[in-house]
Design an enzyme around this catalytic site. Structure first.
Site, PDB file in Angstrom:
ATOM      1  N   THR A   1      11.762  14.466 -40.205  1.00 23.97           N
ATOM      2  CA  THR A   1      11.204  15.821 -40.346  1.00 23.97           C
ATOM      3  C   THR A   1      11.607  16.703 -39.161  1.00 23.97           C
ATOM      4  OG1 THR A   1       9.310  14.765 -41.394  1.00 23.97           O
ATOM      5  CG2 THR A   1       9.020  17.043 -40.738  1.00 23.97           C
TER       6      THR A   1
ATOM      7  N   ILE B   1       3.254  25.008 -30.332  1.00 22.90           N
ATOM      8  CA  ILE B   1       2.591  25.811 -29.283  1.00 22.90           C
ATOM      9  C   ILE B   1       3.186  25.395 -27.929  1.00 22.90           C
ATOM     10  CG2 ILE B   1       0.409  26.413 -28.171  1.00 22.90           C
ATOM     11  CD1 ILE B   1      -1.055  25.448 -30.686  1.00 22.90           C
TER      12      ILE B   1
ATOM     13  N   LYS C   1      -2.207  13.092 -26.819  1.00 25.07           N
ATOM     14  CA  LYS C   1      -1.934  14.466 -26.386  1.00 25.07           C
ATOM     15  C   LYS C   1      -2.872  14.903 -25.269  1.00 25.07           C
ATOM     16  CE  LYS C   1      -0.080  15.557 -30.963  1.00 25.07           C
ATOM     17  NZ  LYS C   1      -0.437  15.941 -32.326  1.00 25.07           N
TER      18      LYS C   1
END
Ligand code: HSE
Length: 438
Positions: free
Chosen positions: A14, A137, A206
């Protein structure tokens, strides 16, 4: 003059496909920003059919990625296969071959970041990982560079698109958990192993990375407390709503008096907060600096082109600096090597929070009094209390409480005492609340 930058791409999935597409479609725009011709020189992909669908005939295709990382023509290796097995070996080998690394692999950075950063510094190459946290982001750049003047106090974020998508669909469209997850997988948001999404591990990776670059501490994934959404019940989403809250899977890291919190769990946040209204697969990150105050970043946290947007931004940064040999002017983790210092990371029992508690009790007179008595014996005040009759069983009631701020281990003792009451029917549900108002 180094005008051509050759990228070696590992993985045509992807994000790999998105990276190839952006470099091709925005070739001229990127040239205007860098003065460099940046192309995918080679692709490593085991599935040759897929490789040929993604890249054109000019691109060299390696079936064995170890051949790619040794190719002398390649300046930057982009690792997009994920996981922590072969990807780690490949990144190490690429660094030893003096290649700069760009990766979207949060698991790799969260689990092996320390050793990989050392190795990269030793070989004077860069290790870039913007795409590893919150997809499109630019949260690494914003925190590490844009807010460099600040002492960061806390970061709170919706960091996993899959779970945010599931929570949104369960609430807004009444989809079951399984159907919503299937849709997220079809849309390409979910991890290869979706339990990483659902159980909070992906968000844990994260927030661990963010804690390190926020506070200048070593990357320490093991110390992160992680709870996912698989045990979350629809009725808690509804009861929270009635009390004025939304439930989001949040990554939270704070540094208060040199004590660090690193945690991921479903969290109630007031409906009026901007973050409470971030729905679908979108991500949002709130970063609070001592001088700037709160700053908020919003965007697509997953998906092909949004994630590849961050991958390509890292490639562009490197391309701009390769010639001057200045690629490591910004410390990889934001703090200079000798200033990265461990701080105590609090266990979950030692954090302070407000709590949402749902108790399952016999519908008998005097039950509420017994519950409030337990709280008053611990000198803890209850901010709200609601009693809900259960339609299928009028012998049982749900009692929902919202507490004031308290230490979690005190909350656990209170729950133990309430669960020991003869009127208690089932295990209590405990969720943490963040007001996000400072
Ligand atoms: N599985 C991740 C998510 C992909 O759902 O957010 C982006 O890291």
């Amino acid at each position: 003059m180094q005008n051509k930058i050759n990228v070696g791409l590992i993985g045509a999935g992807t994000v790999g496909g998105g990276t190839y597409k952006i470099l091709k479609e925005n070739f001229l725009e990127i040239f205007r920003k860098t003065g460099k011709e940046i192309t995918i020189f080679a692709l490593a992909e085991k599935d040759l059919k897929r490789a040929k669908e993604v890249v054109d005939a000019k691109t060299i295709i390696y079936e064995d990625a170890f051949d790619l990382v040794q190719d002398k023509n390649i300046h930057i290796v982009v690792e997009l296969i994920g996981g922590t097995g072969i990807s780690k070996d490949l990144v190490e080998e690429a660094i030893k071959n003096n290649k700069h690394i760009v990766t979207a692999n949060k698991a790799l950075i969260a689990m092996h970041g320390e050793e990989l950063v050392s190795l990269a510094n030793k070989h004077n190459v860069n290790l870039s990982y913007e795409a590893a946290v919150a997809g499109g982001i630019p949260i690494i750049k914003s925190t590490r560079e844009g807010l460099a003047a600040n002492k960061i106090e806390w970061i709170v974020g919706i960091l996993n698109g899959t779970t945010n998508y599931i929570l949104t669909e369960m609430k807004e469209n009444n989809l079951t958990f399984d159907v919503a997850l299937k849709q997220a997988q079809e849309l390409g948001f979910a991890e290869a192993d979706p339990t990483f999404d659902i159980e909070g591990v992906d968000a844990g990776h994260k927030i661990t990375i963010l804690a390190s670059i926020a506070f200048g501490i070593p990357i320490n994934f093991k110390a992160t407390h992680i709870e996912g959404i698989s045990n979350l019940e629809q009725k808690d989403i509804m009861y929270a709503e009635e009390l004025g809250y939304k439930i989001k899977l949040l990554g939270i890291t704070k540094c208060i008096n040199d004590l660090v919190e690193q945690r991921v769990h479903p969290t109630l946040i007031p409906k009026s907060r901007l973050v409470a209204n971030v729905d679908g697969a979108m991500n949002a990150v709130l970063v609070h600096g001592d001088k700037v105050g709160p700053t908020l970043y919003y965007g697509a946290g997953a998906g092909s082109e949004p994630t590849a947007s961050s991958v390509v931004a890292d490639i562009i940064d490197l391309a701009r600096n390769i010639e001057s040999n200045n690629t490591n002017s910004i410390p990889i983790l934001g703090f200079i090597k000798n200033e990265i210092k461990a701080k105590k990371i609090l266990s979950i029992e030692d954090i302070t929070s407000e709590f949402y508690i749902r108790l399952s009790m016999k519908n008998e007179s005097g039950v509420l009094a017994k519950i409030t008595q337990v709280f008053s014996e611990h000198s803890i005040s209850i901010d709200a209390m609601v009693q809900k009759e259960i339609q299928e069983d009028d012998e049982v009631v749900d009692i929902i409480l919202v507490t004031s701020n308290m230490i979690e281990k005190e909350m656990n003792k209170i729950i133990d005492e309430i669960e020991a009451l003869p009127e208690n029917i089932d295990k209590a549900v405990k969720l943490r609340i963040e007001q996000l108002n400072s």
